[in-house]
Motif scaffolding. Structure first.
Motif, PDB file in Angstrom:
ATOM      1  N   ALA A 171      -3.891  -7.520   1.819  1.00  0.00           N
ATOM      2  CA  ALA A 171      -5.171  -8.231   1.919  1.00  0.00           C
ATOM      3  C   ALA A 171      -5.718  -8.204   3.347  1.00  0.00           C
ATOM      4  O   ALA A 171      -6.934  -8.269   3.555  1.00  0.00           O
ATOM      5  CB  ALA A 171      -5.008  -9.675   1.450  1.00  0.00           C
TER       6      ALA A 171
ATOM      7  N   LYS B 276     -10.663  -6.562  -4.999  1.00  0.00           N
ATOM      8  CA  LYS B 276     -10.482  -7.735  -4.148  1.00  0.00           C
ATOM      9  C   LYS B 276      -9.026  -8.179  -4.145  1.00  0.00           C
ATOM     10  O   LYS B 276      -8.431  -8.397  -5.204  1.00  0.00           O
ATOM     11  CB  LYS B 276     -11.361  -8.896  -4.627  1.00  0.00           C
ATOM     12  CG  LYS B 276     -11.224 -10.153  -3.771  1.00  0.00           C
ATOM     13  CD  LYS B 276     -12.055 -11.303  -4.318  1.00  0.00           C
ATOM     14  CE  LYS B 276     -11.877 -12.563  -3.482  1.00  0.00           C
ATOM     15  NZ  LYS B 276     -12.630 -13.717  -4.039  1.00  0.00           N
ATOM     16  N   TRP B 277      -8.447  -8.294  -2.943  1.00  0.00           N
ATOM     17  CA  TRP B 277      -7.132  -8.890  -2.752  1.00  0.00           C
ATOM     18  C   TRP B 277      -7.308 -10.372  -2.428  1.00  0.00           C
ATOM     19  O   TRP B 277      -8.188 -10.743  -1.653  1.00  0.00           O
ATOM     20  CB  TRP B 277      -6.388  -8.232  -1.600  1.00  0.00           C
ATOM     21  CG  TRP B 277      -6.039  -6.798  -1.798  1.00  0.00           C
ATOM     22  CD1 TRP B 277      -6.683  -5.711  -1.284  1.00  0.00           C
ATOM     23  CD2 TRP B 277      -4.937  -6.287  -2.571  1.00  0.00           C
ATOM     24  NE1 TRP B 277      -6.068  -4.551  -1.679  1.00  0.00           N
ATOM     25  CE2 TRP B 277      -4.985  -4.875  -2.467  1.00  0.00           C
ATOM     26  CE3 TRP B 277      -3.921  -6.878  -3.316  1.00  0.00           C
ATOM     27  CZ2 TRP B 277      -4.056  -4.043  -3.090  1.00  0.00           C
ATOM     28  CZ3 TRP B 277      -2.997  -6.054  -3.944  1.00  0.00           C
ATOM     29  CH2 TRP B 277      -3.065  -4.662  -3.827  1.00  0.00           C
ATOM     30  N   THR B 278      -6.459 -11.216  -2.979  1.00  0.00           N
ATOM     31  CA  THR B 278      -6.487 -12.649  -2.697  1.00  0.00           C
ATOM     32  C   THR B 278      -5.130 -13.060  -2.139  1.00  0.00           C
ATOM     33  O   THR B 278      -4.100 -12.849  -2.789  1.00  0.00           O
ATOM     34  CB  THR B 278      -6.796 -13.466  -3.960  1.00  0.00           C
ATOM     35  OG1 THR B 278      -8.081 -13.082  -4.459  1.00  0.00           O
ATOM     36  CG2 THR B 278      -6.789 -14.959  -3.661  1.00  0.00           C
TER      37      THR B 278
ATOM     38  N   THR C 119     -15.198  -1.894  -7.431  1.00  0.00           N
ATOM     39  CA  THR C 119     -14.974  -2.978  -6.481  1.00  0.00           C
ATOM     40  C   THR C 119     -13.545  -3.480  -6.657  1.00  0.00           C
ATOM     41  O   THR C 119     -12.977  -3.417  -7.753  1.00  0.00           O
ATOM     42  CB  THR C 119     -15.958  -4.146  -6.666  1.00  0.00           C
ATOM     43  OG1 THR C 119     -15.825  -4.662  -8.003  1.00  0.00           O
ATOM     44  CG2 THR C 119     -17.387  -3.697  -6.431  1.00  0.00           C
TER      45      THR C 119
END
Length: 264
Positions: free
Chosen positions: A236, A216-218, A214
């Motif tokens: 993102a 995730k870009w923030t 997994t």
């Protein structure tokens, strides 16, 4: 007065000297690599692929590397996040498939400078955590001045063995990494130098595991990361449709830095 030597290569500041240019120079280092690839919107991804290239698949390849026992750093180490896309280059002279580097984050200055100036890899700085390991779970985070913008998680499902491992070794033995070496003009718009560079490298894979990944870009604001927020936010904004591959590998990375060449 100081003069450069025709058989030497230099990095700034030049006047303190350089080293003899040896096209056979090999950069060798131990590595642990966590790679996660995901499918995205091809049309959106093409906004970041230069003219002259063809996007081969609507995929974003994100790889964490922990490099240790680095020969040119006399045993030093650093961490890296590489973001790339699979491409085909259609030039006047060169036609090849490779991995076009969108951005590389590193947590040491020395590899950033050499990679940018000598081989055109778009390297910038970030704080990159070592892998946090609680087997079969692995994770890392990437941040800038305390603001996290990327997290990667992996859960190993099993070792790669037999013919599958041999196939993996063959696939990673030689990698066409491509960068865009761009030097802006001084006091004017445009470039003094703009060229695509092929940086040949590979990995001697010793062990590999596949599993579930997994990522995730923030998004960050200009206040949180003034020089990079637009890069992070562009990545993102690319939709993450599905994870297509997740693997953890260990082995030795072989980089042929002085074997890099301009493609055209």
């Amino acid at each position: 007065m100081f003069r450069t030597q025709s058989d030497c290569t230099y990095l700034m500041p030049v006047h303190f000297g350089g080293g003899k240019f040896d096209p056979g120079t090999i950069v060798s280092q131990r590595t642990v690599a966590l790679g996660i690839t995901y499918e995205t919107d091809g049309k959106l991804l093409e906004n970041y692929i230069p003219e002259g290239f063809e996007l081969l698949a609507p995929e974003v390849q994100v790889t964490f590397n922990r490099f240790t026992e680095i020969n040119w750093m006399h045993g030093g180490y650093y961490n890296l996040i590489n973001v790339a896309a699979p491409v085909r280059f259609h030039g006047k002279k060169d036609h090849l498939d490779g991995s076009y580097t969108l951005v590389v984050w590193e947590n040491r200055t020395a590899p950033i400078l050499g990679g940018r100036e000598q081989t055109g890899i778009p390297k910038i700085y970030a704080d990159i955590e070592d892998l946090h390991v609680l087997r079969p779970h692995y994770s890392t985070t990437v941040s800038y001045e305390g603001n996290t913008f990327l997290t990667m998680d992996f859960e190993a499902a099993g070792a790669v063995t037999g013919n599958d491992l041999e196939g993996l070794r063959s696939g990673f033995a030689s990698i066409n990494t491509i960068g865009w070496r761009y030097i802006p003009k001084v006091g004017a718009p445009g470039a003094d130098l703009s060229q695509f560079v092929l940086y040949p490298q590979g990995m001697e894979v010793e062990t590999a595991q596949v599993g579930t990944g997994t990522l995730k870009w923030t998004e960050l604001t200009p206040v949180q990361n003034p020089a990079q927020y637009y890069i992070i936010n562009s990545l993102a904004a690319l939709p993450m449709k599905r994870i297509t591959q997740a693997a953890l590998m260990e082995g030795r990375a072989i980089l042929r830095a002085m074997g890099a060449r301009v493609i055209e």
